[in-house]
Design a protein around this motif. Structure first.
Motif, PDB file in Angstrom:
ATOM      1  N   LEU A  13       0.814  -1.215   0.000  1.00  0.00           N
ATOM      2  CA  LEU A  13       0.000   0.000   0.000  1.00  0.00           C
ATOM      3  C   LEU A  13       0.847   1.264   0.000  1.00  0.00           C
ATOM      4  CD1 LEU A  13      -2.795  -0.861   2.604  1.00  0.00           C
ATOM      5  CD2 LEU A  13      -2.731  -1.360   0.162  1.00  0.00           C
ATOM      6  N   VAL A  14       1.971   1.243   0.722  1.00  0.00           N
ATOM      7  CA  VAL A  14       2.750   2.469   0.939  1.00  0.00           C
ATOM      8  C   VAL A  14       3.372   2.998  -0.349  1.00  0.00           C
ATOM      9  CG1 VAL A  14       4.677   3.489   2.206  1.00  0.00           C
ATOM     10  CG2 VAL A  14       3.151   1.852   3.342  1.00  0.00           C
ATOM     11  N   PRO A  15       4.164   2.190  -1.096  1.00  0.00           N
ATOM     12  CA  PRO A  15       4.761   2.744  -2.316  1.00  0.00           C
ATOM     13  C   PRO A  15       3.725   3.116  -3.374  1.00  0.00           C
ATOM     14  CG  PRO A  15       5.197   0.387  -2.146  1.00  0.00           C
ATOM     15  CD  PRO A  15       4.629   0.818  -0.841  1.00  0.00           C
ATOM     16  N   MET A  16       2.639   2.336  -3.492  1.00  0.00           N
ATOM     17  CA  MET A  16       1.620   2.673  -4.485  1.00  0.00           C
ATOM     18  C   MET A  16       0.953   3.997  -4.128  1.00  0.00           C
ATOM     19  SD  MET A  16       0.187   2.002  -7.333  1.00  0.00           S
ATOM     20  CE  MET A  16       0.563   0.305  -7.777  1.00  0.00           C
ATOM     21  N   TYR A  17       0.726   4.241  -2.846  1.00  0.00           N
ATOM     22  CA  TYR A  17       0.162   5.529  -2.415  1.00  0.00           C
ATOM     23  C   TYR A  17       1.071   6.681  -2.838  1.00  0.00           C
ATOM     24  CZ  TYR A  17      -0.776   9.484   0.651  1.00  0.00           C
ATOM     25  OH  TYR A  17      -1.007  10.749   1.124  1.00  0.00           O
ATOM     26  N   PHE A  18       2.368   6.554  -2.581  1.00  0.00           N
ATOM     27  CA  PHE A  18       3.292   7.641  -2.910  1.00  0.00           C
ATOM     28  C   PHE A  18       3.454   7.818  -4.420  1.00  0.00           C
ATOM     29  CE2 PHE A  18       4.914   7.118   1.508  1.00  0.00           C
ATOM     30  CZ  PHE A  18       4.761   8.438   1.902  1.00  0.00           C
ATOM     31  N   ILE A  19       3.472   6.715  -5.171  1.00  0.00           N
ATOM     32  CA  ILE A  19       3.624   6.820  -6.624  1.00  0.00           C
ATOM     33  C   ILE A  19       2.438   7.566  -7.234  1.00  0.00           C
ATOM     34  CG2 ILE A  19       3.699   5.506  -8.786  1.00  0.00           C
ATOM     35  CD1 ILE A  19       5.322   3.373  -7.289  1.00  0.00           C
ATOM     36  N   ILE A  20       1.218   7.208  -6.809  1.00  0.00           N
ATOM     37  CA  ILE A  20       0.034   7.907  -7.324  1.00  0.00           C
ATOM     38  C   ILE A  20       0.033   9.354  -6.866  1.00  0.00           C
ATOM     39  CG2 ILE A  20      -2.495   7.993  -7.310  1.00  0.00           C
ATOM     40  CD1 ILE A  20      -2.486   4.951  -6.932  1.00  0.00           C
ATOM     41  N   ASN A  21       0.350   9.580  -5.591  1.00  0.00           N
ATOM     42  CA  ASN A  21       0.274  10.909  -5.003  1.00  0.00           C
ATOM     43  C   ASN A  21       1.305  11.872  -5.594  1.00  0.00           C
ATOM     44  OD1 ASN A  21       1.196  12.929  -2.675  1.00  0.00           O
ATOM     45  ND2 ASN A  21      -0.939  12.374  -2.312  1.00  0.00           N
ATOM     46  N   GLN A  22       2.486  11.365  -5.930  1.00  0.00           N
ATOM     47  CA  GLN A  22       3.572  12.235  -6.385  1.00  0.00           C
ATOM     48  C   GLN A  22       3.680  12.343  -7.908  1.00  0.00           C
ATOM     49  OE1 GLN A  22       5.838  14.064  -4.275  1.00  0.00           O
ATOM     50  NE2 GLN A  22       4.143  13.575  -2.894  1.00  0.00           N
ATOM     51  N   TRP A  23       3.337  11.286  -8.637  1.00  0.00           N
ATOM     52  CA  TRP A  23       3.550  11.287 -10.087  1.00  0.00           C
ATOM     53  C   TRP A  23       2.253  11.064 -10.876  1.00  0.00           C
ATOM     54  CZ3 TRP A  23       6.916   9.087  -6.600  1.00  0.00           C
ATOM     55  CH2 TRP A  23       8.197   9.632  -6.557  1.00  0.00           C
ATOM     56  N   GLY A  24       1.125  11.206 -10.222  1.00  0.00           N
ATOM     57  CA  GLY A  24      -0.156  10.979 -10.876  1.00  0.00           C
ATOM     58  C   GLY A  24      -0.678  12.211 -11.591  1.00  0.00           C
ATOM     59  N   GLY A  25      -1.956  12.143 -11.984  1.00  0.00           N
ATOM     60  CA  GLY A  25      -2.594  13.213 -12.731  1.00  0.00           C
ATOM     61  C   GLY A  25      -3.117  14.320 -11.835  1.00  0.00           C
ATOM     62  N   GLU A  26      -4.061  15.082 -12.375  1.00  0.00           N
ATOM     63  CA  GLU A  26      -4.559  16.271 -11.683  1.00  0.00           C
ATOM     64  C   GLU A  26      -5.235  15.935 -10.350  1.00  0.00           C
ATOM     65  OE1 GLU A  26      -7.081  18.449 -14.273  1.00  0.00           O
ATOM     66  OE2 GLU A  26      -5.482  18.921 -15.718  1.00  0.00           O
ATOM     67  N   ARG A  27      -5.943  14.829 -10.291  1.00  0.00           N
ATOM     68  CA  ARG A  27      -6.665  14.453  -9.068  1.00  0.00           C
ATOM     69  C   ARG A  27      -5.918  13.349  -8.320  1.00  0.00           C
ATOM     70  NH1 ARG A  27     -11.306  12.038  -9.988  1.00  0.00           N
ATOM     71  NH2 ARG A  27     -12.512  12.905  -8.258  1.00  0.00           N
ATOM     72  N   ARG A  28      -4.594  13.402  -8.386  1.00  0.00           N
ATOM     73  CA  ARG A  28      -3.779  12.319  -7.837  1.00  0.00           C
ATOM     74  C   ARG A  28      -3.908  12.176  -6.322  1.00  0.00           C
ATOM     75  NH1 ARG A  28      -0.408  16.391  -9.629  1.00  0.00           N
ATOM     76  NH2 ARG A  28       0.935  17.396  -8.070  1.00  0.00           N
ATOM     77  N   GLN A  29      -4.029  13.283  -5.609  1.00  0.00           N
ATOM     78  CA  GLN A  29      -4.115  13.191  -4.149  1.00  0.00           C
ATOM     79  C   GLN A  29      -5.414  12.527  -3.712  1.00  0.00           C
ATOM     80  OE1 GLN A  29      -3.476  17.205  -2.835  1.00  0.00           O
ATOM     81  NE2 GLN A  29      -1.254  17.084  -3.056  1.00  0.00           N
ATOM     82  N   TYR A  30      -6.511  12.898  -4.365  1.00  0.00           N
ATOM     83  CA  TYR A  30      -7.799  12.258  -4.072  1.00  0.00           C
ATOM     84  C   TYR A  30      -7.735  10.762  -4.375  1.00  0.00           C
ATOM     85  CZ  TYR A  30     -12.578  10.716  -5.059  1.00  0.00           C
ATOM     86  OH  TYR A  30     -13.746  10.003  -5.113  1.00  0.00           O
ATOM     87  N   ALA A  31      -7.184  10.405  -5.549  1.00  0.00           N
ATOM     88  CA  ALA A  31      -7.118   8.994  -5.947  1.00  0.00           C
ATOM     89  C   ALA A  31      -6.224   8.193  -5.014  1.00  0.00           C
ATOM     90  CB  ALA A  31      -6.614   8.887  -7.384  1.00  0.00           C
ATOM     91  N   ALA A  32      -5.095   8.794  -4.594  1.00  0.00           N
ATOM     92  CA  ALA A  32      -4.164   8.088  -3.717  1.00  0.00           C
ATOM     93  C   ALA A  32      -4.787   7.815  -2.351  1.00  0.00           C
ATOM     94  CB  ALA A  32      -2.880   8.904  -3.562  1.00  0.00           C
ATOM     95  N   VAL A  33      -5.454   8.815  -1.788  1.00  0.00           N
ATOM     96  CA  VAL A  33      -6.100   8.645  -0.485  1.00  0.00           C
ATOM     97  C   VAL A  33      -7.231   7.626  -0.579  1.00  0.00           C
ATOM     98  CG1 VAL A  33      -7.487   9.797   1.275  1.00  0.00           C
ATOM     99  CG2 VAL A  33      -5.452  10.919   0.363  1.00  0.00           C
ATOM    100  N   LYS A  34      -8.019   7.693  -1.639  1.00  0.00           N
ATOM    101  CA  LYS A  34      -9.132   6.753  -1.813  1.00  0.00           C
ATOM    102  C   LYS A  34      -8.619   5.332  -1.955  1.00  0.00           C
ATOM    103  CE  LYS A  34     -13.379   6.169  -4.511  1.00  0.00           C
ATOM    104  NZ  LYS A  34     -14.194   6.706  -5.638  1.00  0.00           N
ATOM    105  N   PHE A  35      -7.555   5.161  -2.757  1.00  0.00           N
ATOM    106  CA  PHE A  35      -6.942   3.845  -2.906  1.00  0.00           C
ATOM    107  C   PHE A  35      -6.480   3.309  -1.553  1.00  0.00           C
ATOM    108  CE2 PHE A  35      -2.600   2.115  -2.781  1.00  0.00           C
ATOM    109  CZ  PHE A  35      -2.849   0.839  -3.253  1.00  0.00           C
TER     110      PHE A  35
END
Length: 493
Positions: A138-160
């Motif tokens: 869970l931890v690395p996938m959260y950071f990968i989405i949160n740091q290198w994702g799209g415009e709504r990356r923070q929302y998607a990372a937290v939801k994931f």
């Protein structure tokens, strides 16, 4: 062997962390070397694996002997194919991420930590060790989405994170309850003793523990109605993360059911069998229908994953050896085909900076190699005969028809078959709009795939054809373990 496969990426994480700021670009070479070494070790693992030999490459070391916790790892015909797929996709994901230049040290360290967690899940045979690796993912996938994702990356990372962590908590409750009742964390001992388990474990207890495991694993698959985190995570995640999420992390859910819930709690499984079957069919139909409505090609592929993983759950719901073979065939094929599709979506996005279907017209006229591989991956995803997707879907339908006869629910097989028709329809509709016609404004002038990109895609295409032409390349490994689990449940072939 397994310890090396599990922890070699962790060595890569430490090496990345030690890189000074001015040399952080070297992190991608560290990641490339460690994942290439892991893929090579996985090849040796396959070469040394005895078909039908039960649990192999085992290592058992006391960890916390006061409560019976062990460092216990091993693989059988169920876990070995997914472990190999994990190593291959991690290697290809590093190559696909070669152009990452924003905080590369952190990015590739997280990618390697993700590989460690995934490999550990498929080798751990102690419940606590299994849970540790499950949570690490869970931890690395959260950071990968949160740091290198799209415009709504923070929302998607937290939801994931919240969705999957919620399921993990229930799984942990099930693990603790099972330990308090049986006095062991050893998954192999519990599975082998499943035939005697009801003698001292009341059915009511089995029911609640199975429900806890089912919730945790169903969220990870994900089954309807626990699927809503997946499209957001896929759309916002960078390409490599989407590939590993679809190709490996979703399989953690189906693997958990096959490895833990079915053989250890067989009576409870038989009670939940109709519910799992119904939810699997709903996932198949729902995912396919919603895919039709998508305007973003990545979101369409994400919803197709919900539909395809429904077939894996359909095979599991059958509870027979054929059904478990089907679930494993879907797991491996989906990892290959959807991995290809997400790689292809990422490659076109790098060029055009859009994933809107209406903007990506006429790709074949401008990028013929890309178009050919996209069509190939799409047909494989549809389940065209002689490609790997057909193997899993065919076996799932056969298993469902046979397995659901005892519960008078064979009609579900017909609805599942409709899902195959819908899957072909939305993929053909996607191809019609993206591949053919005059090139759109954003497609005009774009360069075709380069050598690095072709190198990422071709190995997956080779496996898709190999498994589609000769099913025994996979099923010879899976079938003996599948039959052992089916015997524990009491449903036979």
């Amino acid at each position: 062997m397994l310890t090396l496969i599990m922890f070699l990426p962790l060595v890569g994480v430490l090496l990345c962390a030690l890189l000074p700021k001015r040399f952080e670009g070297a992190a991608k070479y560290i990641a490339l070397f460690t994942t290439a070494a892991n893929a090579s070790l996985a090849a040796f693992l396959v070469g040394g694996f005895t078909r039908g030999g039960g649990m192999q490459f085992e290592t058992v070391i006391d960890w916390i002997p006061q409560i019976g916790m062990q460092y216990h790892v091993g693989v059988d015909g169920i876990s070995m194919p997914i472990l190999v797929l994990s190593c291959v996709l991690a290697f290809l994901a590093v190559i696909a991420s070669w152009k990452i230049d924003e905080k590369p040290k952190f990015y590739f360290a997280m990618l390697l930590l993700l590989a460690t967690g995934m490999n550990g899940v498929f080798t751990a045979l102690d419940f606590v060790l299994f849970y540790v690796f499950w949570e690490i993912v869970l931890v690395p996938m959260y950071f990968i989405i949160n740091q290198w994702g799209g415009e709504r990356r923070q929302y998607a990372a937290v939801k994931f994170f919240l969705y999957t962590f919620f399921g993990s908590v229930f799984m942990l409750v099930g693990i603790i309850a099972l330990y308090l009742q049986t006095g062991t964390f050893n998954m192999v001992e519990l599975a082998n003793g499943a035939a005697a388990l009801p003698a001292f474990v009341p059915f009511g207890f089995q029911w609640w523990v199975f429900a806890a495991f089912l919730l945790g694993f169903a969220i990870k698959v994900p089954m309807w109605p626990f699927h809503t985190w997946l499209p957001d995570a896929h759309v916002e995640a960078p390409t490599a993360a989407s590939v590993l999420l679809a190709g490996i992390m979703l399989k953690m859910g189906t693997y958990g059911l096959i490895r833990i819930a079915l053989p250890i709690l067989p009576e409870a499984f038989l009670w939940f069998q109709p519910l799992i079957a119904v939810l699997a069919v709903i996932s198949i139909i729902y995912g396919a229908i919603v895919a039709f409505a998508q305007t973003d090609v990545k979101k369409l592929v994400a919803y197709s994953s919900v539909s395809h993983m429904g077939f894996a759950m359909l095979g599991i719901a059958a509870g027979t050896a054929t059904g478990i073979n089907a679930a494993m065939a879907v797991n491996i094929s989906h990892g290959l085909t959807t991995g290809m599709l997400f790689f292809l979506v990422g490659m076109i996005y790098e060029r055009t900076h859009t994933r809107k279907i209406k903007d990506l017209r006429g790709v074949a006229a401008q990028m013929p190699i890309y178009a050919g591989l996209f069509v190939f991956a799409s047909f494989a995803s549809m389940g065209l005969p002689m490609l790997s997707g057909f193997m899993g879907e065919f076996l799932a339908l056969v298993a469902a028809w046979q397995g659901f006869a005892a519960i008078n629910m064979q009609y579900l097989t017909v609805f599942a078959a409709i899902g195959i028709l819908l899957g072909g329809a939305y993929m053909l509709w996607l191809l019609q709009r993206v591949i053919f016609g005059e090139p759109s404004e954003v497609v005009e002038g774009q360069k075709d795939l380069n050598f690095r990109e072709i190198f990422v895609l071709v190995p997956l295409a080779v496996f898709v054809v190999a498994f589609g032409v000769r099913w025994s390349l996979l099923l010879d490994y899976v079938d003996p373990a599948a039959k052992a689990i089916a015997r524990a449940i009491g449903l036979g072939a």
